[in-house]
Design a protein around this motif. Sequence first.
Motif, PDB file in Angstrom:
ATOM      1  N   GLY A  17      -2.498  -5.020  -9.395  1.00  0.00           N
ATOM      2  CA  GLY A  17      -1.948  -3.680  -9.566  1.00  0.00           C
ATOM      3  C   GLY A  17      -1.505  -3.042  -8.274  1.00  0.00           C
ATOM      4  N   ILE A  18      -1.063  -3.838  -7.308  1.00  0.00           N
ATOM      5  CA  ILE A  18      -0.692  -3.304  -5.989  1.00  0.00           C
ATOM      6  C   ILE A  18       0.813  -3.323  -5.766  1.00  0.00           C
ATOM      7  CG2 ILE A  18      -2.884  -3.866  -4.901  1.00  0.00           C
ATOM      8  CD1 ILE A  18      -1.632  -6.428  -3.878  1.00  0.00           C
ATOM      9  N   GLU A  19       1.589  -3.535  -6.813  1.00  0.00           N
ATOM     10  CA  GLU A  19       3.032  -3.673  -6.670  1.00  0.00           C
ATOM     11  C   GLU A  19       3.702  -2.382  -6.200  1.00  0.00           C
ATOM     12  OE1 GLU A  19       1.438  -4.410  -9.652  1.00  0.00           O
ATOM     13  OE2 GLU A  19       1.230  -6.531  -9.157  1.00  0.00           O
ATOM     14  N   ASN A  20       3.143  -1.214  -6.528  1.00  0.00           N
ATOM     15  CA  ASN A  20       3.769   0.069  -6.199  1.00  0.00           C
ATOM     16  C   ASN A  20       3.310   0.640  -4.865  1.00  0.00           C
ATOM     17  OD1 ASN A  20       5.087  -0.022  -8.670  1.00  0.00           O
ATOM     18  ND2 ASN A  20       3.399   0.989  -9.719  1.00  0.00           N
ATOM     19  N   LEU A  21       2.462  -0.065  -4.153  1.00  0.00           N
ATOM     20  CA  LEU A  21       1.964   0.429  -2.871  1.00  0.00           C
ATOM     21  C   LEU A  21       2.924   0.058  -1.742  1.00  0.00           C
ATOM     22  CD1 LEU A  21      -1.805  -0.524  -3.220  1.00  0.00           C
ATOM     23  CD2 LEU A  21      -0.784   1.722  -3.501  1.00  0.00           C
ATOM     24  N   PRO A  22       3.121   0.942  -0.757  1.00  0.00           N
ATOM     25  CA  PRO A  22       4.029   0.641   0.358  1.00  0.00           C
ATOM     26  C   PRO A  22       3.402  -0.249   1.431  1.00  0.00           C
ATOM     27  CG  PRO A  22       3.176   2.833   0.605  1.00  0.00           C
ATOM     28  CD  PRO A  22       2.656   2.320  -0.708  1.00  0.00           C
ATOM     29  N   PHE A  23       2.132  -0.563   1.302  1.00  0.00           N
ATOM     30  CA  PHE A  23       1.451  -1.418   2.273  1.00  0.00           C
ATOM     31  C   PHE A  23       0.715  -2.512   1.528  1.00  0.00           C
ATOM     32  CE2 PHE A  23      -0.987   2.446   1.489  1.00  0.00           C
ATOM     33  CZ  PHE A  23      -2.157   1.946   0.955  1.00  0.00           C
ATOM     34  N   LYS A  64       0.291  -5.287   6.222  1.00  0.00           N
ATOM     35  CA  LYS A  64       1.746  -5.470   6.208  1.00  0.00           C
ATOM     36  C   LYS A  64       2.374  -4.286   5.498  1.00  0.00           C
ATOM     37  CE  LYS A  64       1.481 -10.498   6.141  1.00  0.00           C
ATOM     38  NZ  LYS A  64       0.046 -10.623   6.254  1.00  0.00           N
ATOM     39  N   GLY A  65       3.635  -4.031   5.793  1.00  0.00           N
ATOM     40  CA  GLY A  65       4.337  -2.936   5.132  1.00  0.00           C
ATOM     41  C   GLY A  65       4.282  -1.665   5.955  1.00  0.00           C
ATOM     42  N   ASP A  66       4.196  -0.534   5.292  1.00  0.00           N
ATOM     43  CA  ASP A  66       4.200   0.776   5.930  1.00  0.00           C
ATOM     44  C   ASP A  66       2.804   1.098   6.487  1.00  0.00           C
ATOM     45  OD1 ASP A  66       4.736   3.300   6.791  1.00  0.00           O
ATOM     46  OD2 ASP A  66       5.407   4.068   4.847  1.00  0.00           O
ATOM     47  N   VAL A  67       2.619   0.819   7.767  1.00  0.00           N
ATOM     48  CA  VAL A  67       1.320   1.002   8.406  1.00  0.00           C
ATOM     49  C   VAL A  67       1.002   2.493   8.555  1.00  0.00           C
ATOM     50  CG1 VAL A  67      -0.053   0.493  10.467  1.00  0.00           C
ATOM     51  CG2 VAL A  67       1.519  -1.205   9.584  1.00  0.00           C
ATOM     52  N   GLU A  68       2.011   3.317   8.780  1.00  0.00           N
ATOM     53  CA  GLU A  68       1.786   4.756   8.906  1.00  0.00           C
ATOM     54  C   GLU A  68       1.247   5.345   7.608  1.00  0.00           C
ATOM     55  OE1 GLU A  68       1.808   6.791  11.537  1.00  0.00           O
ATOM     56  OE2 GLU A  68       2.140   4.966  12.709  1.00  0.00           O
ATOM     57  N   GLN A  69       1.798   4.917   6.487  1.00  0.00           N
ATOM     58  CA  GLN A  69       1.305   5.383   5.186  1.00  0.00           C
ATOM     59  C   GLN A  69      -0.133   4.905   4.962  1.00  0.00           C
ATOM     60  OE1 GLN A  69       3.385   7.334   3.438  1.00  0.00           O
ATOM     61  NE2 GLN A  69       1.778   7.786   1.989  1.00  0.00           N
ATOM     62  N   PHE A  70      -0.426   3.678   5.389  1.00  0.00           N
ATOM     63  CA  PHE A  70      -1.782   3.148   5.298  1.00  0.00           C
ATOM     64  C   PHE A  70      -2.739   4.007   6.115  1.00  0.00           C
ATOM     65  CE2 PHE A  70      -5.240   0.440   6.775  1.00  0.00           C
ATOM     66  CZ  PHE A  70      -5.703  -0.081   5.570  1.00  0.00           C
ATOM     67  N   LYS A  71      -2.333   4.384   7.334  1.00  0.00           N
ATOM     68  CA  LYS A  71      -3.184   5.213   8.190  1.00  0.00           C
ATOM     69  C   LYS A  71      -3.410   6.594   7.584  1.00  0.00           C
ATOM     70  CE  LYS A  71      -2.211   5.535  12.494  1.00  0.00           C
ATOM     71  NZ  LYS A  71      -1.504   5.567  13.790  1.00  0.00           N
ATOM     72  N   GLN A  72      -2.390   7.166   6.947  1.00  0.00           N
ATOM     73  CA  GLN A  72      -2.546   8.483   6.321  1.00  0.00           C
ATOM     74  C   GLN A  72      -3.550   8.432   5.170  1.00  0.00           C
ATOM     75  OE1 GLN A  72       1.353   9.778   5.192  1.00  0.00           O
ATOM     76  NE2 GLN A  72       2.012  10.107   7.304  1.00  0.00           N
ATOM     77  N   GLU A  73      -3.470   7.382   4.363  1.00  0.00           N
ATOM     78  CA  GLU A  73      -4.420   7.233   3.262  1.00  0.00           C
ATOM     79  C   GLU A  73      -5.826   6.942   3.788  1.00  0.00           C
ATOM     80  OE1 GLU A  73      -3.904   7.270  -0.470  1.00  0.00           O
ATOM     81  OE2 GLU A  73      -2.578   8.644   0.581  1.00  0.00           O
TER      82      GLU A  73
END
Length: 179
Positions: free
Chosen positions: A97-103, A134-143
């Motif tokens: 269920g991780i298809e919609n995540l940016p990271f 991998k992917g949007d690391v900034e979005q990962f850091k915000q979450e």
Amino acid sequence: KRCQQLQRRVHGDTDSFKFFIARLLLLTMLSRLCVRQGVMPWTFSSSRAFSSDVSSSTDIRSAPSVSSTSALKLLGLQYPIQHEVQHTKGPTSPLGGIENLPFYVSRTINSNLPVYSEIRNGGTRHLTIIRRIKGDVEQFKQELAKVVPEAEITEKIGRIEVKGFHIRKISLWLRGLGF
């Protein structure tokens, strides 16, 4: 049980010099055994260096921690937790269920999440390290900042470092997302 037996032997000896060495050895064995089990059998007080009251033992693992993702659902995450998971030891399989995540956080060869602890500067600096992002690391850091709001988060090449020990909380969050 062994911890309590050693404690009784330590506090039962006299304070003469020949028993001082035996007491020191017993204290060393006691502390190693009890720390390995996660229990500190004494508390420091002003009157005595060690308390012999076993009921006043403190559990060093009793620090507030998260054991399921139900507490993490209340954090107001942009990408909500999709799976209810409990803390388990050892490798677990991804829940999907991780298809919609940016990271994306890929697992290790042994199917473990790449979340590690590290102690630096002679034991004064405790870090939690997350690799394989991998992917949007900034979005990962915000979450991640919403999951561990009290911690300082630093991005390094190939990893993210979080100040403090947050392995359980971060692993539950990642597993709840489906990784």
